[in-house]
Design a protein around this motif. Sequence first.
Motif, mmCIF file in Angstrom:
data_model
loop_
_atom_site.group_PDB
_atom_site.id
_atom_site.type_symbol
_atom_site.label_atom_id
_atom_site.label_comp_id
_atom_site.label_asym_id
_atom_site.label_seq_id
_atom_site.Cartn_x
_atom_site.Cartn_y
_atom_site.Cartn_z
ATOM 1 N N LEU A 191 0.821 -1.210 0.000
ATOM 2 C CA LEU A 191 0.000 0.000 0.000
ATOM 3 C C LEU A 191 0.856 1.262 0.000
ATOM 4 O O LEU A 191 0.321 2.370 0.024
ATOM 5 N N GLY A 192 2.171 1.078 0.011
ATOM 6 C CA GLY A 192 3.107 2.194 -0.048
ATOM 7 C C GLY A 192 4.382 1.745 -0.719
ATOM 8 O O GLY A 192 4.651 0.538 -0.830
ATOM 9 N N ASN A 193 5.179 2.691 -1.148
ATOM 10 C CA ASN A 193 6.407 2.370 -1.883
ATOM 11 C C ASN A 193 7.678 2.578 -1.078
ATOM 12 O O ASN A 193 8.568 1.740 -1.089
ATOM 13 N N GLU A 194 7.777 3.714 -0.368
ATOM 14 C CA GLU A 194 9.027 4.091 0.286
ATOM 15 C C GLU A 194 8.826 4.120 1.805
ATOM 16 O O GLU A 194 8.145 5.006 2.330
ATOM 17 N N LEU A 195 9.427 3.159 2.477
ATOM 18 C CA LEU A 195 9.265 3.053 3.930
ATOM 19 C C LEU A 195 9.839 4.270 4.644
ATOM 20 O O LEU A 195 9.233 4.783 5.599
ATOM 21 N N ASP A 196 10.995 4.741 4.188
ATOM 22 C CA ASP A 196 11.635 5.860 4.878
ATOM 23 C C ASP A 196 10.802 7.130 4.790
ATOM 24 O O ASP A 196 10.662 7.867 5.772
ATOM 25 N N LYS A 197 10.182 7.382 3.642
ATOM 26 C CA LYS A 197 9.375 8.592 3.493
ATOM 27 C C LYS A 197 8.118 8.527 4.363
ATOM 28 O O LYS A 197 7.694 9.534 4.951
ATOM 29 N N ILE A 198 7.521 7.353 4.433
ATOM 30 C CA ILE A 198 6.323 7.199 5.270
ATOM 31 C C ILE A 198 6.663 7.433 6.739
ATOM 32 O O ILE A 198 5.947 8.147 7.460
ATOM 33 N N ILE A 199 7.774 6.845 7.183
ATOM 34 C CA ILE A 199 8.164 7.008 8.590
ATOM 35 C C ILE A 199 8.503 8.460 8.893
ATOM 36 O O ILE A 199 8.067 9.015 9.915
ATOM 37 N N ILE A 200 9.273 9.099 8.018
ATOM 38 C CA ILE A 200 9.664 10.492 8.258
ATOM 39 C C ILE A 200 8.446 11.389 8.341
ATOM 40 O O ILE A 200 8.324 12.242 9.235
ATOM 41 N N GLY A 201 7.501 11.215 7.407
ATOM 42 C CA GLY A 201 6.296 12.043 7.444
ATOM 43 C C GLY A 201 5.466 11.793 8.680
ATOM 44 O O GLY A 201 4.918 12.719 9.283
ATOM 45 N N ALA A 202 5.365 10.513 9.105
ATOM 46 C CA ALA A 202 4.496 10.167 10.230
ATOM 47 C C ALA A 202 5.039 10.643 11.568
ATOM 48 O O ALA A 202 4.260 10.949 12.484
ATOM 49 N N VAL A 203 6.365 10.700 11.721
ATOM 50 C CA VAL A 203 6.925 11.104 13.025
ATOM 51 C C VAL A 203 7.025 12.615 13.174
ATOM 52 O O VAL A 203 7.267 13.102 14.292
ATOM 53 N N MET A 204 6.845 13.366 12.114
ATOM 54 C CA MET A 204 7.025 14.811 12.202
ATOM 55 C C MET A 204 6.105 15.489 13.222
ATOM 56 O O MET A 204 6.530 16.428 13.903
ATOM 57 N N PRO A 205 4.821 15.064 13.381
ATOM 58 C CA PRO A 205 3.997 15.697 14.430
ATOM 59 C C PRO A 205 4.525 15.493 15.839
ATOM 60 O O PRO A 205 4.127 16.226 16.762
ATOM 61 N N LEU A 206 5.417 14.515 16.042
ATOM 62 C CA LEU A 206 5.980 14.277 17.370
ATOM 63 C C LEU A 206 7.264 15.057 17.612
ATOM 64 O O LEU A 206 7.733 15.145 18.745
ATOM 65 N N VAL A 207 7.851 15.605 16.553
ATOM 66 C CA VAL A 207 9.125 16.311 16.680
ATOM 67 C C VAL A 207 8.931 17.584 17.512
ATOM 68 O O VAL A 207 8.015 18.368 17.244
ATOM 69 N N PRO A 208 9.770 17.829 18.516
ATOM 70 C CA PRO A 208 9.594 18.991 19.412
ATOM 71 C C PRO A 208 10.102 20.297 18.795
ATOM 72 O O PRO A 208 11.087 20.867 19.253
ATOM 73 N N GLY A 209 9.442 20.758 17.766
ATOM 74 C CA GLY A 209 9.914 21.956 17.068
ATOM 75 C C GLY A 209 9.888 23.205 17.931
ATOM 76 O O GLY A 209 10.857 23.978 17.961
ATOM 77 N N LEU A 210 8.780 23.424 18.659
ATOM 78 C CA LEU A 210 8.689 24.612 19.516
ATOM 79 C C LEU A 210 9.722 24.559 20.633
ATOM 80 O O LEU A 210 10.322 25.583 20.982
ATOM 81 N N LEU A 211 9.952 23.381 21.179
ATOM 82 C CA LEU A 211 10.926 23.239 22.267
ATOM 83 C C LEU A 211 12.326 23.570 21.787
ATOM 84 O O LEU A 211 13.100 24.247 22.477
ATOM 85 N N ILE A 212 12.678 23.107 20.590
ATOM 86 C CA ILE A 212 13.994 23.406 20.036
ATOM 87 C C ILE A 212 14.138 24.905 19.786
ATOM 88 O O ILE A 212 15.168 25.518 20.098
ATOM 89 N N THR A 213 13.096 25.508 19.222
ATOM 90 C CA THR A 213 13.128 26.951 18.949
ATOM 91 C C THR A 213 13.294 27.756 20.227
ATOM 92 O O THR A 213 14.116 28.682 20.298
ATOM 93 N N ASN A 214 12.530 27.411 21.259
ATOM 94 C CA ASN A 214 12.632 28.124 22.529
ATOM 95 C C ASN A 214 13.997 27.933 23.178
ATOM 96 O O ASN A 214 14.531 28.852 23.817
#
Length: 252
Positions: A191-214
């Motif tokens: 149902l998908g082609n590229e495992l790495d792209k799926i994983i990278i896209g899916a984990v992005m909402p968990l990445v602490p972007g605001l915390l890193i910026t602060n």
Amino acid sequence: MKNREEIYEIMDACLLAGRIMLRCGAETYRVEDTMQRMALALGVQQTHSYVTPTAIMFSAEDGRSETTRLVRISERTTDLKKVALVNDVSRKISGGTLGLEEACRQLREIESAQLMFPFWVQVLAAAFASGCFVIMFGGGWIDVLPAMIAGGAGYYSVVLFHRLIPVKFFSEFLASVIIGLFSYLFIVFQLGNELDKIIIGAVMPLVPGLLITNAVRDLMAGHLVSGLSKGAEAFLTAFAIGSGIAVVLSFL
């Protein structure tokens, strides 16, 4: 000159504003600046504040003695709407259009208000963002739907696990494991082609972007303790995400 009771009331208002901002994701220097500006506008000339991600210490002098208060911060989230509302109250106080009693009332209303979107909207937003990140990182359109499902499931899981296990590292680790499993199953069932792209896209909402910026902004502003502690927290979150994915990939 303010009497002792008036200084206590002003300190309570300043600490309430600082507590709301720090809990909702504001930078350390912004919290200190807001409290000091509020106290000055309300008639307290000499104030000192020291803010860390887990505590606020605020002191005020009345010419004869100095009073110090400490507030413990045990939970932190991201709610920039409340930060903006507290800043608006602070600006009104500094402009002389808002008194102490009304300011305290508004701050208490802001603290108790539920301004965040419903949980199902947050999950949908995380899923939609995951699909968009797949395209942004060069993935194909066929990987968008798998990433949306995996990303939504991961965000739902991290909130659910955090309620069961009040330790961020373990909730983020387990959510990443679920994301890795979902992504791998989509590849297995073609149902998908590229495992790495799926994983990278899916984990992005968990990445602490605001915390890193602060963390970076606090370090640039000279708040070394807060900057380093927030940076360490962001590193642990990134490590939890990476470890969860690594556990899944190691068994493939």
